[in-house]
Design a protein around this motif. Structure first.
Motif, PDB file in Angstrom:
ATOM      1  N   GLU A 163      73.526 -36.425 -58.021  1.00  0.00           N
ATOM      2  CA  GLU A 163      73.592 -34.965 -57.925  1.00  0.00           C
ATOM      3  C   GLU A 163      72.593 -34.419 -56.907  1.00  0.00           C
ATOM      4  O   GLU A 163      71.579 -35.043 -56.613  1.00  0.00           O
ATOM      5  CB  GLU A 163      73.297 -34.329 -59.291  1.00  0.00           C
ATOM      6  N   ASP A 164      72.888 -33.226 -56.401  1.00  0.00           N
ATOM      7  CA  ASP A 164      71.952 -32.459 -55.591  1.00  0.00           C
ATOM      8  C   ASP A 164      71.562 -31.196 -56.348  1.00  0.00           C
ATOM      9  O   ASP A 164      72.261 -30.775 -57.281  1.00  0.00           O
ATOM     10  CB  ASP A 164      72.582 -32.082 -54.239  1.00  0.00           C
ATOM     11  N   ASP A 165      70.445 -30.603 -55.948  1.00  0.00           N
ATOM     12  CA  ASP A 165      69.999 -29.375 -56.604  1.00  0.00           C
ATOM     13  C   ASP A 165      71.000 -28.255 -56.297  1.00  0.00           C
ATOM     14  O   ASP A 165      71.192 -27.903 -55.130  1.00  0.00           O
ATOM     15  CB  ASP A 165      68.611 -29.001 -56.092  1.00  0.00           C
ATOM     16  N   PRO A 166      71.620 -27.668 -57.316  1.00  0.00           N
ATOM     17  CA  PRO A 166      72.612 -26.618 -57.049  1.00  0.00           C
ATOM     18  C   PRO A 166      72.012 -25.390 -56.384  1.00  0.00           C
ATOM     19  O   PRO A 166      72.711 -24.702 -55.634  1.00  0.00           O
ATOM     20  CB  PRO A 166      73.161 -26.290 -58.444  1.00  0.00           C
ATOM     21  N   LEU A 167      70.725 -25.116 -56.622  1.00  0.00           N
ATOM     22  CA  LEU A 167      70.085 -23.972 -55.961  1.00  0.00           C
ATOM     23  C   LEU A 167      70.020 -24.201 -54.461  1.00  0.00           C
ATOM     24  O   LEU A 167      70.368 -23.318 -53.668  1.00  0.00           O
ATOM     25  CB  LEU A 167      68.675 -23.747 -56.522  1.00  0.00           C
ATOM     26  N   LEU A 168      69.592 -25.398 -54.037  1.00  0.00           N
ATOM     27  CA  LEU A 168      69.499 -25.685 -52.598  1.00  0.00           C
ATOM     28  C   LEU A 168      70.883 -25.702 -51.963  1.00  0.00           C
ATOM     29  O   LEU A 168      71.077 -25.156 -50.872  1.00  0.00           O
ATOM     30  CB  LEU A 168      68.790 -27.013 -52.368  1.00  0.00           C
ATOM     31  N   VAL A 169      71.844 -26.319 -52.623  1.00  0.00           N
ATOM     32  CA  VAL A 169      73.201 -26.369 -52.073  1.00  0.00           C
ATOM     33  C   VAL A 169      73.752 -24.966 -51.863  1.00  0.00           C
ATOM     34  O   VAL A 169      74.357 -24.662 -50.824  1.00  0.00           O
ATOM     35  CB  VAL A 169      74.126 -27.189 -52.989  1.00  0.00           C
ATOM     36  N   GLU A 170      73.508 -24.078 -52.824  1.00  0.00           N
ATOM     37  CA  GLU A 170      74.001 -22.703 -52.701  1.00  0.00           C
ATOM     38  C   GLU A 170      73.317 -21.972 -51.556  1.00  0.00           C
ATOM     39  O   GLU A 170      73.954 -21.200 -50.825  1.00  0.00           O
ATOM     40  CB  GLU A 170      73.788 -21.956 -54.012  1.00  0.00           C
ATOM     41  N   GLN A 171      72.023 -22.205 -51.354  1.00  0.00           N
ATOM     42  CA  GLN A 171      71.315 -21.545 -50.256  1.00  0.00           C
ATOM     43  C   GLN A 171      71.780 -22.078 -48.898  1.00  0.00           C
ATOM     44  O   GLN A 171      71.904 -21.313 -47.942  1.00  0.00           O
ATOM     45  CB  GLN A 171      69.798 -21.740 -50.412  1.00  0.00           C
ATOM     46  N   ILE A 172      72.039 -23.367 -48.806  1.00  0.00           N
ATOM     47  CA  ILE A 172      72.604 -23.924 -47.575  1.00  0.00           C
ATOM     48  C   ILE A 172      73.964 -23.291 -47.306  1.00  0.00           C
ATOM     49  O   ILE A 172      74.276 -22.896 -46.175  1.00  0.00           O
ATOM     50  CB  ILE A 172      72.713 -25.459 -47.679  1.00  0.00           C
ATOM     51  N   ARG A 173      74.777 -23.215 -48.349  1.00  0.00           N
ATOM     52  CA  ARG A 173      76.139 -22.687 -48.222  1.00  0.00           C
ATOM     53  C   ARG A 173      76.151 -21.221 -47.832  1.00  0.00           C
ATOM     54  O   ARG A 173      76.951 -20.792 -46.984  1.00  0.00           O
ATOM     55  CB  ARG A 173      76.882 -22.876 -49.543  1.00  0.00           C
ATOM     56  N   SER A 174      75.260 -20.421 -48.425  1.00  0.00           N
ATOM     57  CA  SER A 174      75.326 -18.967 -48.246  1.00  0.00           C
ATOM     58  C   SER A 174      74.398 -18.427 -47.163  1.00  0.00           C
ATOM     59  O   SER A 174      74.657 -17.365 -46.603  1.00  0.00           O
ATOM     60  CB  SER A 174      75.004 -18.269 -49.571  1.00  0.00           C
ATOM     61  N   GLN A 175      73.303 -19.128 -46.853  1.00  0.00           N
ATOM     62  CA  GLN A 175      72.340 -18.608 -45.882  1.00  0.00           C
ATOM     63  C   GLN A 175      72.384 -19.339 -44.535  1.00  0.00           C
ATOM     64  O   GLN A 175      72.402 -18.701 -43.483  1.00  0.00           O
ATOM     65  CB  GLN A 175      70.911 -18.719 -46.443  1.00  0.00           C
TER      66      GLN A 175
END
Length: 476
Positions: A163-175
């Motif tokens: 797994e990867d950290d969902p917080l980091l993945v979301e920030q990569i995806r959205s920012q």
């Protein structure tokens, strides 16, 4: 014996004292069972607070290095493991013949070489290093503390396997990705140990014996080496003022369209369309190494952002904004490819360190990344302009491509001037520049240089290039 405290470095005094005692014990300067100086005595000897000595003693007692005896004092623990002796070396002929047993010899490839003491140079035109004066260390420290909160610890200390950290993945995806014209789902993103690991994973999955991989020439040597070690045949891709060309038959191509490595040329929109059309027509897979995407001007377009067929695998990194040692990057690709890369990563090291992922995720979520990115872009634009102006003044006869930015400048030496000799003479004068030999064929050795601008103080650029110009003049 314990007189090693320095007040001029960045390491806290308490850390210096703790490390010094441990080193003294391991080196044999302090014997097992030896009594330690009283805290008041050692504090007076070193000129530090008694509370600091007391805190260090208590910490080392908890760690088992020291032991406290009531009414007697503090002593070096008696039950520390003995220092290992020198391991016996095998007799000649008894050990394996590594020349015949090793299937690959990566050490024999032509690698980028950078002196480990690069910070000692007055004018370090070095690439791949960040400017610590721009990095908000206190903010990063605060994010690290938040990552040590109870709820965060409960998540990242568990064995998450792949797994990867969902917080980091979301920030990569959205920012991060929308800045490069990329809109992705979470299942299209994999966190890697820098973009370099992404290259390795993709080479294992897509290249190998029987495949042909196009690599830019001049181009990033590590991507070429990784593909070579996979067993693939390498096809050189020429680079001009519009970027790399897809020439000849190939199954896969590795490209750096944003800022071509090492020329820093940005691929033109016409060349991007040409590359994507050719890839779709001939079923060529593309690896887009956007290693400097974070420092590119807003609004520039990536191949992945233009791709409508799913054949572009995109690699990005956080290291150019944060620090090389953070070792966090990401792969964006079709979910089927990302899934296999995730399983392959698991076989190597499972996931990227989740504590680092959470710290970076918090840093992004709180807006610190974008603020740092703006400061870095502005600083690089100023340095780029200053370097171009200084090169025109002090390095006549040196040629460089037309570029719009980036973290380095690619220089071609004038006829008759050997870049290797210039590197040596410049270093003698306190100017560190990099050889371009690893990027080009061996027959072009000594012809090209690279000036890194990501670390050097802007105020020193003019003087440094003036000194470089004098070094060049002395060799003509």
């Amino acid at each position: 014996m314990l007189n090693f405290i320095s007040r001029h470095g960045s390491e806290p005094i308490q850390s210096q004292l703790r490390r010094g005692i441990v080193d003294a014990i391991h080196s044999g300067q302090m014997q097992l069972g030896q009594k330690m100086p009283a805290s008041r005595q050692l504090a007076g000897q070193l000129g530090i607070a008694r509370n600091t000595v007391t805190a260090v003693y208590e910490d080392l007692v908890a760690r088992g290095y020291l032991e406290s005896r009531p009414r007697l004092g503090v002593f070096v623990a008696r039950d520390l493991p003995a220092e290992p002796g020198t391991a016996p070396r095998p007799r000649p002929g008894d050990g394996p013949d590594w020349d015949t047993r090793l299937n690959q010899r990566p050490s024999r490839l032509r690698h980028l070489q950078k002196p480990s003491n690069w910070q000692d140079y007055r004018y370090p035109f070095i690439s791949g290093q960040v400017d610590p004066s721009l990095f908000p260390i206190n903010t990063w420290r605060s994010c690290s503390r938040d990552a040590l909160g109870r709820s965060a610890i409960d998540w990242w200390t568990a064995d998450r396997a792949d797994e990867d950290d969902p917080l980091l993945v979301e920030q990569i995806r959205s920012q991060i990705l929308p800045q490069r014209g990329i809109y992705a789902r979470s299942d299209e993103i994999l966190v890697t140990l820098g973009a370099q690991e992404g290259l390795y994973l993709l080479a294992r999955l897509l290249a190998g014996p029987g495949t042909t991989v196009g690599c830019e020439r001049p181009g990033y040597p590590d991507s070429r080496h990784i593909m070579q070690l996979s067993g693939a045949a390498i096809r050189d891709l020429s680079v001009d003022g519009e970027g790399a060309r897809l020439e000849g038959a190939m199954d896969l191509a590795v490209l750096t369209p944003g800022f071509q490595s090492p020329t820093m040329v940005t691929m033109s929109p016409a060349r991007q369309a040409e590359v994507l059309d050719r890839a779709a027509r001939d079923d060529i897979l593309l690896i887009e190494d956007d290693y400097e995407g974070a420092t590119a001007a807003p609004g520039t377009t990536t191949l992945r952002g233009l791709d409508r067929s799913g054949r572009v695998a995109y690699l990005g990194t956080l290291s150019k904004i944060l620090a090389p040692g953070v070792r966090l990057g990401f792969l964006v690709a079709d979910p089927a490819l990302v899934a296999e890369a995730r399983w392959l990563r698991r076989l190597i090291h499972r996931s990227a360190p989740l504590n680092n992922q959470r710290t970076a995720g918090i840093f992004l979520a709180e807006g610190h990344y974008l603020a740092l990115q703006r400061r870095l872009r502005e600083a690089l634009m100023r340095r780029h302009a200053e370097v171009l102006a200084a090169c025109a003044r002090y390095l006549p006869g040196f040629r460089h491509p037309e570029t719009s930015g980036g973290t380095s400048l690619w220089l071609e030496c004038p006829e008759g001037l050997d870049g290797r000799a210039l590197i040596t003479e410049a270093a003698r004068r306190g100017v560190l520049i990099e050889s371009g030999d690893a990027f080009v064929p061996e027959e072009q050795a000594g012809r090209f240089l690279r000036l890194g601008i990501s670390h050097i103080d802007e105020a020193r650029i003019d003087d440094g290039l003036a000194e470089l110009g004098r070094a060049a003049d002395s060799l003509r």
